[in-house]
Scaffold this motif. Sequence first.
Motif, short mmCIF file in Angstrom:
data_model
loop_
_atom_site.label_atom_id
_atom_site.label_comp_id
_atom_site.label_asym_id
_atom_site.label_seq_id
_atom_site.Cartn_x
_atom_site.Cartn_y
_atom_site.Cartn_z
N UNK A 26 0.82 -1.20 0.00
CA UNK A 26 0.00 0.00 0.00
C UNK A 26 0.86 1.25 0.00
N UNK A 27 1.99 1.18 0.69
CA UNK A 27 2.88 2.34 0.72
C UNK A 27 3.45 2.62 -0.66
N UNK A 28 3.70 1.55 -1.41
CA UNK A 28 4.27 1.71 -2.74
C UNK A 28 3.25 2.26 -3.73
N UNK A 29 1.97 1.96 -3.49
CA UNK A 29 0.97 2.29 -4.50
C UNK A 29 0.05 3.43 -4.09
N UNK A 30 0.47 4.24 -3.10
CA UNK A 30 -0.41 5.34 -2.73
C UNK A 30 -0.41 6.39 -3.85
N UNK A 31 -1.35 7.31 -3.77
CA UNK A 31 -1.57 8.27 -4.85
C UNK A 31 -0.39 9.22 -5.02
N UNK A 32 -0.25 9.73 -6.24
CA UNK A 32 0.77 10.73 -6.54
C UNK A 32 0.26 12.09 -6.08
N UNK A 33 1.10 12.81 -5.35
CA UNK A 33 0.67 14.06 -4.72
C UNK A 33 0.90 15.29 -5.60
N UNK A 34 1.89 15.23 -6.47
CA UNK A 34 2.24 16.37 -7.33
C UNK A 34 2.85 15.86 -8.62
N UNK A 35 2.94 16.75 -9.61
CA UNK A 35 3.68 16.46 -10.84
C UNK A 35 4.65 17.59 -11.10
N UNK A 76 -4.05 16.43 -19.17
CA UNK A 76 -4.97 15.29 -19.12
C UNK A 76 -4.49 14.25 -18.11
N UNK A 77 -3.17 14.06 -18.03
CA UNK A 77 -2.62 13.12 -17.04
C UNK A 77 -2.92 13.62 -15.63
N UNK A 78 -2.70 14.90 -15.38
CA UNK A 78 -2.99 15.48 -14.06
C UNK A 78 -4.46 15.31 -13.70
N UNK A 79 -5.32 15.48 -14.69
CA UNK A 79 -6.76 15.31 -14.47
C UNK A 79 -7.08 13.87 -14.07
N UNK A 80 -6.46 12.91 -14.74
CA UNK A 80 -6.66 11.50 -14.41
C UNK A 80 -6.17 11.18 -13.00
N UNK A 81 -5.15 11.90 -12.55
CA UNK A 81 -4.60 11.69 -11.21
C UNK A 81 -5.32 12.53 -10.16
N UNK A 82 -6.34 13.26 -10.59
CA UNK A 82 -7.12 14.13 -9.69
C UNK A 82 -6.25 15.20 -9.04
N UNK A 83 -5.34 15.76 -9.82
CA UNK A 83 -4.46 16.82 -9.32
C UNK A 83 -4.90 18.17 -9.88
N UNK A 84 -4.84 19.19 -9.05
CA UNK A 84 -5.21 20.54 -9.48
C UNK A 84 -4.04 21.20 -10.18
N UNK A 85 -4.30 22.37 -10.76
CA UNK A 85 -3.23 23.11 -11.43
C UNK A 85 -2.14 23.51 -10.44
N UNK A 86 -2.50 23.72 -9.19
CA UNK A 86 -1.52 24.08 -8.17
C UNK A 86 -0.60 22.91 -7.82
N UNK A 87 -1.06 21.71 -8.14
CA UNK A 87 -0.25 20.51 -7.87
C UNK A 87 0.56 20.08 -9.09
#
Length: 303
Positions: A26-35, A76-87
């Motif tokens: 689970x630690x390895x597969x948690x969500x990406x926080x920023x790009x 589009x990648x950021x959108x798929x990852x549910x990341x905002x423009x600030x992220x």
Amino acid sequence: MQRKKWFSRTGIAFLIFIMVVAAKFMDKTHSIAEIYVFGDSLSDTGMVFRATGGMYPPNPTYFQGRYSNGRVWIEYLAESLHLSSKQTNNFAYGGSTTGSVGNSYVPSLLNQVQSFTQTHQPTNPDALYVLWAGANDYLQGVSSATVPIKNLTTAINSLTDAGAKKILVGNLPDLGQLPATKNSSNSVNLSALTQAHNQGLRRSLKILSQQHSDIEIVQLDASALYRNAITNPADFNFTNVISSCLAGVGDASRRHRACSNPDQFLFWDGIHPTAAAHRIIGKTAFSAIQEAGMINPRSMLVP
């Protein structure tokens, strides 16, 4: 009684083992926080546009500083990852090469990464670091893949030295089969350079993965994606994968003439893909990092 206690202790020990393994997974597969994005016009979301006071790329021929008719793949990648423009932190400049080649007006990939690492120490290990560059090196006359691959490797090492753990690297589509190049005398040479670049990049990424066992490096296979789109356009809802949507590319008096159905075109101009193509690239990138286990597939949905 002793046997019952033994089974009880064994069961508890096994349960603890399972919990430890699950926690690591689970630690390895948690969500990406920023790009964090480094590269050229394929990823530029307005750096050159802002640097030129909104003069280039010209609006409305190009969409709000993008080298396309709409959003580009990284958005589009950021959108798929549910990341905002600030992220999403984008350092990519249109016209960038991997190193010091020909164009001194925009920062190269190495300069972009250097600028980032000098101001972000340590880096966020939960972020995704994206590198996609090299096309401009060859389009501007570089005749060997050796230096661009070395520059890309140096850039990746700089990021990992600063603490980056998740890295996505794009290879190149066939530069000899772009609308701007396919009928030129340099087409065959550009195709050969593309092949050499992609082979060298694949080897370098394999070596880097072996050297850094704690680093996840995933490749965005743009070469295969473009090739599949050109071979099987209907699978991507394209009707034209040969010419560009913009008519008279290179002729300033006609540059603003766009086709009426850009979503059916692979190319917006002689080099850059349409927003429809960018959306496909973004979804392909999302699938690549998901399959690599960088994100928990149950927590992510592709829009």
